[in-house]
Design an enzyme around this catalytic site. Structure first.
Site, PDB file in Angstrom:
ATOM      1  N   GLU A  39      83.649  27.073  79.322  1.00  0.00           N
ATOM      2  CA  GLU A  39      84.275  28.303  79.817  1.00  0.00           C
ATOM      3  C   GLU A  39      84.263  29.356  78.703  1.00  0.00           C
ATOM      4  OE1 GLU A  39      88.291  27.939  81.276  1.00  0.00           O
ATOM      5  OE2 GLU A  39      88.293  29.994  81.980  1.00  0.00           O
ATOM      6  N   GLY A  99      93.366  26.336  72.614  1.00  0.00           N
ATOM      7  CA  GLY A  99      94.266  25.180  72.705  1.00  0.00           C
ATOM      8  C   GLY A  99      93.629  23.980  73.374  1.00  0.00           C
ATOM      9  N   MET A 121      91.020  22.678  77.151  1.00  0.00           N
ATOM     10  CA  MET A 121      90.161  23.093  78.265  1.00  0.00           C
ATOM     11  C   MET A 121      90.239  22.075  79.397  1.00  0.00           C
ATOM     12  SD  MET A 121      88.032  25.228  79.506  1.00  0.00           S
ATOM     13  CE  MET A 121      87.409  24.975  81.166  1.00  0.00           C
ATOM     14  N   GLU A 122      90.353  22.621  80.610  1.00  0.00           N
ATOM     15  CA  GLU A 122      90.681  21.813  81.782  1.00  0.00           C
ATOM     16  C   GLU A 122      89.474  21.197  82.488  1.00  0.00           C
ATOM     17  OE1 GLU A 122      91.042  25.213  81.573  1.00  0.00           O
ATOM     18  OE2 GLU A 122      90.438  26.197  83.437  1.00  0.00           O
ATOM     19  N   ASN A 123      88.368  20.896  81.800  1.00  0.00           N
ATOM     20  CA  ASN A 123      87.189  20.316  82.445  1.00  0.00           C
ATOM     21  C   ASN A 123      87.588  19.206  83.425  1.00  0.00           C
ATOM     22  OD1 ASN A 123      85.622  21.690  80.308  1.00  0.00           O
ATOM     23  ND2 ASN A 123      86.583  20.122  79.042  1.00  0.00           N
ATOM     24  N   HIS A 125      99.730  22.247  81.315  1.00  0.00           N
ATOM     25  CA  HIS A 125      98.918  23.389  81.739  1.00  0.00           C
ATOM     26  C   HIS A 125      97.521  22.925  82.171  1.00  0.00           C
ATOM     27  CE1 HIS A 125      97.592  27.680  81.492  1.00  0.00           C
ATOM     28  NE2 HIS A 125      96.431  27.112  81.231  1.00  0.00           N
ATOM     29  N   GLU A 126      96.876  22.151  81.321  1.00  0.00           N
ATOM     30  CA  GLU A 126      95.501  21.730  81.647  1.00  0.00           C
ATOM     31  C   GLU A 126      95.506  20.804  82.859  1.00  0.00           C
ATOM     32  OE1 GLU A 126      93.518  23.559  80.168  1.00  0.00           O
ATOM     33  OE2 GLU A 126      94.818  24.142  78.497  1.00  0.00           O
ATOM     34  N   HIS A 175      95.788  22.730  86.064  1.00  0.00           N
ATOM     35  CA  HIS A 175      94.548  23.409  86.444  1.00  0.00           C
ATOM     36  C   HIS A 175      93.719  22.573  87.428  1.00  0.00           C
ATOM     37  CE1 HIS A 175      94.128  27.198  84.403  1.00  0.00           C
ATOM     38  NE2 HIS A 175      94.116  26.725  83.176  1.00  0.00           N
ATOM     39  N   GLU A 232      94.731  31.486  85.582  1.00  0.00           N
ATOM     40  CA  GLU A 232      95.514  31.409  84.340  1.00  0.00           C
ATOM     41  C   GLU A 232      96.960  31.877  84.525  1.00  0.00           C
ATOM     42  OE1 GLU A 232      94.616  29.579  82.215  1.00  0.00           O
ATOM     43  OE2 GLU A 232      92.423  29.514  82.315  1.00  0.00           O
TER      44      GLU A 232
END
Ligand code: B3K
Ligand code: ZN
Length: 889
Positions: A131, A271, A273-275, A307-308, A311, A330
């Protein structure tokens, strides 16, 4: 690096893609000096575009950067160079049929990728960050979020160096190859855009757990780290399980794959990443244990893990149509994680922290040259738009919808949104539409929060008519011009309020036109430029408590006297507004001191501030975390933000004077609180739980005040806390107050011992750098320059850059803004070097220079001069170019 003139991209130009990719089959062969990527793409003409462009098929234009094309074939026919066109950023060819398969092989160089975007190496490990537009550095693709595909990924690598091979989805098969290599295949059944692709290969250990979902499916949870960190993972695992349960309970959202993995890497631009199914985290957002991570770091881990994870629904199952819609995922996800943290810890403290941060940093962004709406309408480099406005203000916008619809209405709206758009790439309008349709409301005017930038001002005036027993509040809203938006239309501003009588009780509220009173706390909607609300049956003049819980991201002004603010501090039923009243009182007092300092007058602290804080300290029944928050004076950065022209020296002098005066006047109660809490910290083992965190926060702020006394008994207490504690929260605070003190010998000794003890722990060394970078005593720049040569420092690691350079430029205002401009020159020098290494980090570090309009003329000139020097320094990345050129415009 940019070779073409950077181009502005506009939301109004959005067009659906000409082609779609139904299936993506990837094979990675990882070697030490290169990587081969084979991609098979099963593609078809986008039916949505067929009508518009009847006749011949349009050319297929794939994104690709820094790729060495080795082979290309279309439906098994090898293409010769004459069959396609290649430039710096695209591969263009002409399909012959509406459905086709494209095979490509490219060579890439993760081993020399310092931008940390695409496939790269962090230490010995391979990892990815795609991203927003990193996938195009891995293979030729339609690298845009509205192209969603299922993926299978095979990774092959040397077994000994890379025993763990991971990608998105569920594991399907593994096997051995000749020459000591092995492979693994992963299959992700959920369609996703390429920005959610991930791959990891390394020598990793993991902690494993199981989560049973609401429909009683068992999901395997794994957190992978380098072997030396395996003892710092439990907190993240606990946070993950709490997040999964919370999303089921609060949003009805269940996890979908059989496995959920987190991998910690040391070199990461942000911080985490939500892969899909394979979150990749900055190690600073995963690793936490008592001895090495502070309370704040523990809470950050909990929030980022949540948070991740969140997502997976708000971002992955329902994604963004284009990058202008970034806040769709976001803003919503920040709102979700903030509510999660509020539920897990203290709701009021969480709100106070978030609002203080928003007011200091997002408001400054909104007032600067990079100001943009929550949904921007143009950008050069999307990486520059992962901003406080898109994230934090975006979250405030979602919070306002929640406030306007109520919890139940909001849940109906989110249910409809997820159900209606599952598997789709959508817009902020689609989100608002789901909220509207589920609740039968019209959000047309409200949506100006998405399209208009800038921070609205809301000035409030009161009028009381004792004969008619009428009390009126008149609201006037306005919003300053922002780049490209000279005029603003009125916003919908939800104002939560109450009216207090002389005893501090809430009055029942009956608005003109209503038959009867409806409770003492309510939300009114300000929708016009000027609007008056009249409350009836009001016998005596009340004191209004306005914008409770910070119900809208605006700058509210009401002419409170200091006595009224003291009254609100004690009596308001809204905890947030009690804190805010204290802040407003402190701001008034500090602004008076700043002005006196500028006039060269002697400083005298208003005794009311002493009295107000003394009252808080004396009250054992209050939440200690809130007392700690209320004892914290507004930061220098916030005082700068609210100044017309920020005089950093006067701000620093005034604030330090106030702190010293408070420390002197409240010495005994501070010492009593300190001793009691410190004794408790010594008695019980560390746990990162709300009660203990509250106790330590009060203990530590008390210590930071007490140390200003310069007394030996406090120095001894500080050294004792530094040496005898079982946790980093106490140790680092003791170190920080020592560093900021004038006890030079003790300071040097403690810094040396700390570095020696923690030299092998990069995250702890980051804290060691930050504590020194933030030290406001004279000579700050020279200290930072010396630390750049420390063996633990490197410009190649983003955490180190943030810990030293970032902390200096953002938190050490007096040293960074020193009058000769050396601080600015230093920052510009670093940005020029970073521009070539890591454009995203370079561009981030620039932020303090973009705020040049806030300072006096001489400093403005120096700051602009440095921006101009950067602009002239050679080939700039699009990231740095956009920020510098907009700042100078
Ligand atoms: N979505 C990522 C941010 C990616 C930033 C790319 N420059 C992390 C997050 O917000 O969850
Ligand atoms: Zn996010």
């Amino acid at each position: 690096m940019r070779t073409e003139q950077p181009k502005m991209i506009y939301l109004k130009d959005y067009q659906a893609p000409d082609y779609l990719i139904d299936e993506t089959h990837l094979t990675f062969e990882l070697f030490e000096d290169h990587t081969l990527v084979h991609a098979q793409l099963i593609m078809r003409r986008n039916p949505e575009r067929q009508g518009e462009q009847a006749g011949a098929l349009p050319p297929l234009m794939l994104d690709g950067q820094q790729l060495e094309l080795l082979s290309l074939s279309l439906d098994d026919r090898a293409l010769a160079p004459g069959d396609y066109r290649l430039d710096d950023s695209h591969l263009t060819l002409q399909p012959q049929q509406a459905r086709f398969t494209l095979d490509s092989t490219v060579r890439i160089h993760p081993e020399s990728n310092t931008a940390l975007e695409g496939l790269y190496k962090s230490g010995t490990m391979f990892c990815t960050q795609c991203e927003a537009e990193g996938f195009r550095k891995i293979t030729y693709y339609l690298d845009r979020p509205d192209v969603m595909s299922v993926f299978t990924t095979t990774v092959s690598a040397e077994r000994q160096r890379y025993p763990v091979l991971l990608s998105n989805g569920n594991p399907r098969a593994t096997g051995s190859e000749e020459g000591g290599r092995h492979w693994a295949t992963w299959e992700d059944p959920f369609k996703k855009p390429a920005y959610l692709f991930a791959l990891v290969a390394g020598d990793l250990w993991c902690v494993e757990d199981v989560f049973t979902t609401m429909s009683r499916r068992d999901v395997t949870l794994r957190i992978y780290v380098e072997p030396e960190n395996i003892d710092k993972v439990q907190h993240a695992m606990d946070s993950l399980k709490k997040s999964m349960r919370w999303d089921e309970e609060v949003y009805g959202r269940e996890y979908d794959l059989d496995i959920f993995m987190i991998v910690a890497v040391n070199d990461f631009n942000m911080g985490a990443m939500e892969n899909k199914g394979l979150n990749i985290f900055n190690s600073s957002a995963v690793l936490a244990k008592a001895e090495t991570a502070t309370d704040a770091a523990h809470q950050r881990v909990e929030a980022i893990v949540a948070h991740e994870y969140f997502h997976n629904w708000s971002g992955n199952r329902v994604t963004c149509r284009d990058w202008f819609q970034l806040s769709l995922k976001e803003g919503f996800t920040v709102f979700r994680d903030a509510e999660f943290s509020a539920d897990m810890n203290s709701r009021t403290v969480k709100r106070v922290e978030d609002v203080a941060y928003l007011r200091t940093h997002q408001f400054a962004e909104d007032a600067g040259p990079m100001a943009h709406p929550v949904r921007p309408d143009a950008f050069i480099e999307i990486s520059n738009f992962y901003t406080l406005t898109v994230y934090e203000k975006g979250s405030e916008v979602v919070r306002m919808i929640h406030t306007l619809l109520g919890a139940e209405g909001f849940r109906k709206g989110s249910d409809l949104y997820f159900q209606r758009h599952d598997g789709q790439a959508v817009t902020c309008d689609d989100f608002a539409k789901a909220m509207e349709d589920a609740n039968g409301v019209d959000l047309t005017q409200f949506k100006r929060w998405y399209s208009q930038g800038g921070t609205p001002r809301l000035a409030v005036e009161e009028r009381f008519d004792p004969q008619a027993r009428r009390y009126s509040l008149t609201f006037r809203q306005s919003c300053p011009a922002t780049p490209g938006q000279p005029h603003k239309e009125p916003f919908v501003i939800p104002v939560e309020l109450g009216l207090l009588d002389a005893a501090g009780r809430e009055l029942p509220l009956r608005l003109e036109g209503e038959d009867s009173a409806q409770g003492g706390n309510r939300v009114i909607r300000v929708t016009e430029a000027e609007q008056t609300f009249t409350f009836l049956d009001i016998a005596e003049k009340p004191l209004p408590s306005l914008l409770r819980g910070f119900s809208a991201p605006v700058k509210l002004s009401f002419p409170y006297s200091r006595d009224q603010l003291m009254f609100l501090m004690q009596h308001d039923s809204d905890g947030f507004n009690r804190w805010d009243a204290g802040q407003q009182l402190a701001v008034q007092v500090l602004q008076e001191l700043i002005a006196a300092h500028r006039r060269g007058e002697a400083l005298v602290l208003d005794p009311r501030l002493v009295e107000a804080l003394g009252t808080l300290l004396a009250d054992d029944s209050l939440d200690q975390a809130m007392v700690a928050e209320m004892l914290s004076l507004p930061s220098e950065a916030y005082l700068a933000e609210i100044s017309e022209v920020a005089d950093v020296d006067a701000i620093h002098a005034a604030r330090e004077f106030a702190r010293r005066s408070l420390a002197e006047a409240l010495y005994q109660p501070l010492l009593a609180r300190y001793r009691a809490n410190r004794a408790e910290s010594q008695r019980v083992a560390y746990a990162a739980e709300a009660g203990q965190i509250a106790r330590r926060s009060l203990q530590n702020i008390a210590l930071s005040y007490l140390m200003l006394s310069g007394k030996t008994e406090i120095l001894e207490a500080c050294l004792d806390q530094y040496q005898h504690c079982d946790n980093m929260t106490e140790r680092l605070t003791a170190l920080a107050v020592l560093v900021n003190s004038s006890f030079e010998d003790e300071k040097a000794k403690a810094l040396g011992a700390f570095a020696e003890h923690f030299k092998d722990n990069p995250l702890v060394m980051d804290q060691w750098f930050s504590v020194q970078a933030g030290n406001p005593l004279p000579g700050g720049l020279e200290r930072v320059q010396a630390l750049m040569g420390h063996p633990a420092f490197t410009l190649k690691n983003p955490n180190k850059v943030r810990a030293l350079i970032g902390a200096f430029a953002n938190q050490n205002l007096v040293n960074f803004h020193r009058a000769d401009g050396a601080g600015y020159r230093f920052l510009a020098d670093q940005v020029i070097v970073l521009n070539a290494l890591n454009p995203q980090i370079a561009s981030r570090q620039l932020t303090p220079l973009t705020r040049w309009r806030k300072y006096d003329e001489a400093r403005q000139g120096l700051m602009r001069g440095e921006l101009e020097r950067i602009l002239a320094s050679g080939a700039l990345s699009s990231d740095v170019y956009e920020v510098v050129s907009k700042s100078l415009a």
